[in-house]
Scaffold this motif. Structure first.
Motif, mmCIF file in Angstrom:
data_model
loop_
_atom_site.group_PDB
_atom_site.id
_atom_site.type_symbol
_atom_site.label_atom_id
_atom_site.label_comp_id
_atom_site.label_asym_id
_atom_site.label_seq_id
_atom_site.Cartn_x
_atom_site.Cartn_y
_atom_site.Cartn_z
ATOM 1 N N ALA A 182 43.409 23.647 31.126
ATOM 2 C CA ALA A 182 43.618 22.291 30.618
ATOM 3 C C ALA A 182 44.759 21.563 31.319
ATOM 4 O O ALA A 182 44.851 20.331 31.222
ATOM 5 C CB ALA A 182 43.891 22.338 29.109
ATOM 6 N N VAL A 183 45.643 22.285 31.988
ATOM 7 C CA VAL A 183 46.810 21.636 32.608
ATOM 8 C C VAL A 183 46.800 21.767 34.131
ATOM 9 O O VAL A 183 47.811 21.482 34.775
ATOM 10 C CB VAL A 183 48.129 22.209 32.037
ATOM 11 C CG1 VAL A 183 48.265 21.873 30.553
ATOM 12 C CG2 VAL A 183 48.224 23.710 32.253
ATOM 13 N N VAL A 184 45.685 22.174 34.722
ATOM 14 C CA VAL A 184 45.648 22.383 36.176
ATOM 15 C C VAL A 184 45.990 21.104 36.932
ATOM 16 O O VAL A 184 46.789 21.120 37.881
ATOM 17 C CB VAL A 184 44.278 22.929 36.618
ATOM 18 C CG1 VAL A 184 44.141 22.886 38.134
ATOM 19 C CG2 VAL A 184 44.078 24.344 36.117
ATOM 20 N N ASP A 185 45.406 19.978 36.552
ATOM 21 C CA ASP A 185 45.666 18.734 37.280
ATOM 22 C C ASP A 185 47.145 18.381 37.257
ATOM 23 O O ASP A 185 47.730 18.017 38.292
ATOM 24 C CB ASP A 185 44.849 17.589 36.685
ATOM 25 C CG ASP A 185 43.371 17.681 37.008
ATOM 26 O OD1 ASP A 185 43.017 18.484 37.907
ATOM 27 O OD2 ASP A 185 42.573 16.980 36.372
ATOM 28 N N GLU A 186 47.762 18.485 36.103
ATOM 29 C CA GLU A 186 49.183 18.152 35.971
ATOM 30 C C GLU A 186 50.040 19.125 36.777
ATOM 31 O O GLU A 186 50.989 18.726 37.462
ATOM 32 C CB GLU A 186 49.579 18.179 34.491
ATOM 33 C CG GLU A 186 50.940 17.580 34.204
ATOM 34 C CD GLU A 186 51.251 17.523 32.714
ATOM 35 O OE1 GLU A 186 52.350 17.085 32.370
ATOM 36 O OE2 GLU A 186 50.387 17.934 31.910
ATOM 37 N N VAL A 187 49.700 20.389 36.706
ATOM 38 C CA VAL A 187 50.429 21.400 37.476
ATOM 39 C C VAL A 187 50.297 21.130 38.970
ATOM 40 O O VAL A 187 51.268 21.219 39.733
ATOM 41 C CB VAL A 187 49.916 22.812 37.119
ATOM 42 C CG1 VAL A 187 50.409 23.843 38.138
ATOM 43 C CG2 VAL A 187 50.366 23.201 35.723
ATOM 44 N N ALA A 188 49.098 20.800 39.423
ATOM 45 C CA ALA A 188 48.873 20.567 40.849
ATOM 46 C C ALA A 188 49.695 19.389 41.346
ATOM 47 O O ALA A 188 50.301 19.451 42.430
ATOM 48 C CB ALA A 188 47.389 20.335 41.108
ATOM 49 N N ARG A 189 49.727 18.306 40.588
ATOM 50 C CA ARG A 189 50.517 17.137 41.017
ATOM 51 C C ARG A 189 51.994 17.485 41.107
ATOM 52 O O ARG A 189 52.668 17.111 42.082
ATOM 53 C CB ARG A 189 50.305 15.980 40.032
ATOM 54 C CG ARG A 189 48.936 15.310 40.153
ATOM 55 C CD ARG A 189 48.909 13.993 39.388
ATOM 56 N NE ARG A 189 49.081 14.206 37.961
ATOM 57 C CZ ARG A 189 48.078 14.405 37.106
ATOM 58 N NH1 ARG A 189 46.832 14.443 37.555
ATOM 59 N NH2 ARG A 189 48.307 14.573 35.817
ATOM 60 N N ALA A 190 52.501 18.210 40.116
ATOM 61 C CA ALA A 190 53.921 18.560 40.133
ATOM 62 C C ALA A 190 54.233 19.581 41.226
ATOM 63 O O ALA A 190 55.267 19.496 41.897
ATOM 64 C CB ALA A 190 54.325 19.104 38.765
ATOM 65 N N ALA A 191 53.336 20.544 41.445
ATOM 66 C CA ALA A 191 53.583 21.600 42.429
ATOM 67 C C ALA A 191 53.659 21.051 43.841
ATOM 68 O O ALA A 191 54.354 21.615 44.710
ATOM 69 C CB ALA A 191 52.491 22.667 42.338
ATOM 70 N N ALA A 192 52.963 19.935 44.113
ATOM 71 C CA ALA A 192 53.006 19.345 45.452
ATOM 72 C C ALA A 192 54.419 18.916 45.837
ATOM 73 O O ALA A 192 54.733 18.817 47.036
ATOM 74 C CB ALA A 192 52.057 18.152 45.526
ATOM 75 N N GLY A 193 55.291 18.690 44.837
ATOM 76 C CA GLY A 193 56.657 18.287 45.112
ATOM 77 C C GLY A 193 57.671 19.410 45.067
ATOM 78 O O GLY A 193 58.867 19.162 45.218
ATOM 79 N N VAL A 194 57.223 20.638 44.840
ATOM 80 C CA VAL A 194 58.134 21.794 44.789
ATOM 81 C C VAL A 194 57.802 22.707 45.969
ATOM 82 O O VAL A 194 56.738 23.336 45.983
ATOM 83 C CB VAL A 194 57.982 22.569 43.462
ATOM 84 C CG1 VAL A 194 58.904 23.774 43.431
ATOM 85 C CG2 VAL A 194 58.257 21.642 42.279
ATOM 86 N N PRO A 195 58.653 22.763 46.991
ATOM 87 C CA PRO A 195 58.294 23.512 48.204
ATOM 88 C C PRO A 195 57.825 24.936 47.940
ATOM 89 O O PRO A 195 56.868 25.404 48.575
ATOM 90 C CB PRO A 195 59.592 23.483 49.022
ATOM 91 C CG PRO A 195 60.259 22.214 48.596
ATOM 92 C CD PRO A 195 59.947 22.064 47.142
#
Length: 370
Positions: A182-195
């Protein structure tokens, strides 16, 4: 031909969607890109895809069955029965493999008898990188994961953070696999900014809405340079992401999947097998002796060695030799075989005659462990 003769093999290429259209083709001197993705080169005697003796086409498992004592040797026969105890592969990974785990010997025997496992053998494995190789392997230290989750800043991951704070890594994974989709999309957007977590965003692009993307937050992200290795014990959750490597394992194809795949997943089965220990991804002990580089693991079924010209290979037990580049000549008891990239040979038990390796290439030698 003498029973001690080195026998050249015709190995099997397996095609999966995650494979490369160039790596195995170029290694084997075939047209590149290949028409379809080539994922694995199997060298060995697993009954699903045994190598065949070059020139006559006899499957290696059938060849061994005709004379197990003579070809395998008494020690291997007594310990592992009338079969080759290890399986050698080249993996060519262009897209992520599934998030998966393998059973140990005891659970493999039970699973084979009661749950439809493919084999009755455990599946520890060691992988040596031929190119830069990216993989996920084992649970990261919980404190480090909590710090990354704070940096990620996704409120929907609060149950995972709470489980990690309580020292319950297994609970964090259980939540991720059952609720994380249920939170994959949100995680993916945030992870793109964490090296340190950009691989998670990459996984989400390949597997949108797959809970395995969230589970990947818990795992060590490892990049191996050529010659470096990772050891995957039974029970260790892992997923190879990209690169080419040589892999040696017990002669088993037991895989339980937790995510990152269109294939069937078995979350309860995966959770039942998990090794819950956390810390850095495990590496084998590496020992160098001139042209021989040994990757030592605790497994009795196998040991992997990188070899170059000048190596002398003692003849105890069954052995496989795989050339991964250039060409090598393996000679024993007055006979020799030339191996070029992607070609392999079986060396039967012959304690009276060591084999020698010459040539300008690189090769990997698989033996019984000790």
């Amino acid at each position: 031909m003498r029973g001690s003769a080195v026998r050249k093999l015709d190995a099997v290429v397996r095609e999966y969607h995650w494979g490369s259209r160039t790596a195995l083709a170029e290694m084997r001197g075939e047209p590149s890109p290949s028409p379809t993705p080539q994922a694995e080169l199997w060298v060995g005697a697993h009954p699903d895809d045994p190598s065949r003796l070059a020139g006559c086409g006899v499957p290696l498992d059938a060849h061994l069955a005709a004379n197990p004592a003579g070809l395998l040797g008494p020690a291997s026969l007594a310990a592992f029965g009338p079969r080759l105890p290890f399986l050698l592969k080249v993996l060519a990974v262009d897209a992520p493999l599934s998030l998966q785990v393998h059973p140990d010997r005891e659970r493999a025997r039970t699973g084979f008898a009661e749950h439809g496992y493919r084999d009755d053998r455990g599946k520890p494995e060691v992988l040596v990188a031929l190119t830069d190789f990216e993989t996920l392997s084992g649970f990261r230290d919980p404190a480090a994961t909590r710090a990354l989750l704070r940096e990620l800043g996704v409120p929907g991951l609060d149950p995972m953070r709470a489980a990690l704070a309580a020292g319950d890594t297994a609970g964090a994974l259980r939540w991720a696999l059952r609720e994380g989709g249920a939170v994959v999309d949100e995680v993916a957007r945030a992870a793109a900014g964490v090296p340190a977590l950009r691989h998670v965003a990459d996984l989400a692009r390949v597997h949108p809405a797959d809970a395995g993307v969230v589970a990947a937050l818990l795992l060590n992200a490892v990049v191996l340079e050529p010659g470096q290795a990772v050891y995957v014990r039974p029970g260790v959750l892992h997923a190879h992401l990209r690169g080419v490597g040589v892999e040696l394992m017990a002669n088993s194809d037991n895989v339980l999947r937790a995510g990152l795949t269109p294939k069937a997943v078995d979350v309860p089965g995966v959770l039942s097998l998990l090794d819950h220990r956390s810390g850095p991804a495990e590496a084998p002990v590496v020992e160098v002796d001139g042209p021989l580089r040994t990757y030592r693991t605790p497994d009795p079924e196998f040991r992997l060695h990188a070899v170059r010209a000048g190596a002398v290979l003692p003849g105890d037990g069954p052995q496989l030799l795989l050339c991964t580049g250039g060409s090598v000549v393996v000679a024993r008891d007055g006979e020799s075989v030339v191996l070029r990239g992607g070609e392999s040979a079986f060396l039967p038990h012959d304690p009276a005659n060591a084999a020698s390796v010459t040539g300008d290439g690189e090769a990997f030698w698989a033996t019984v462990g000790g």
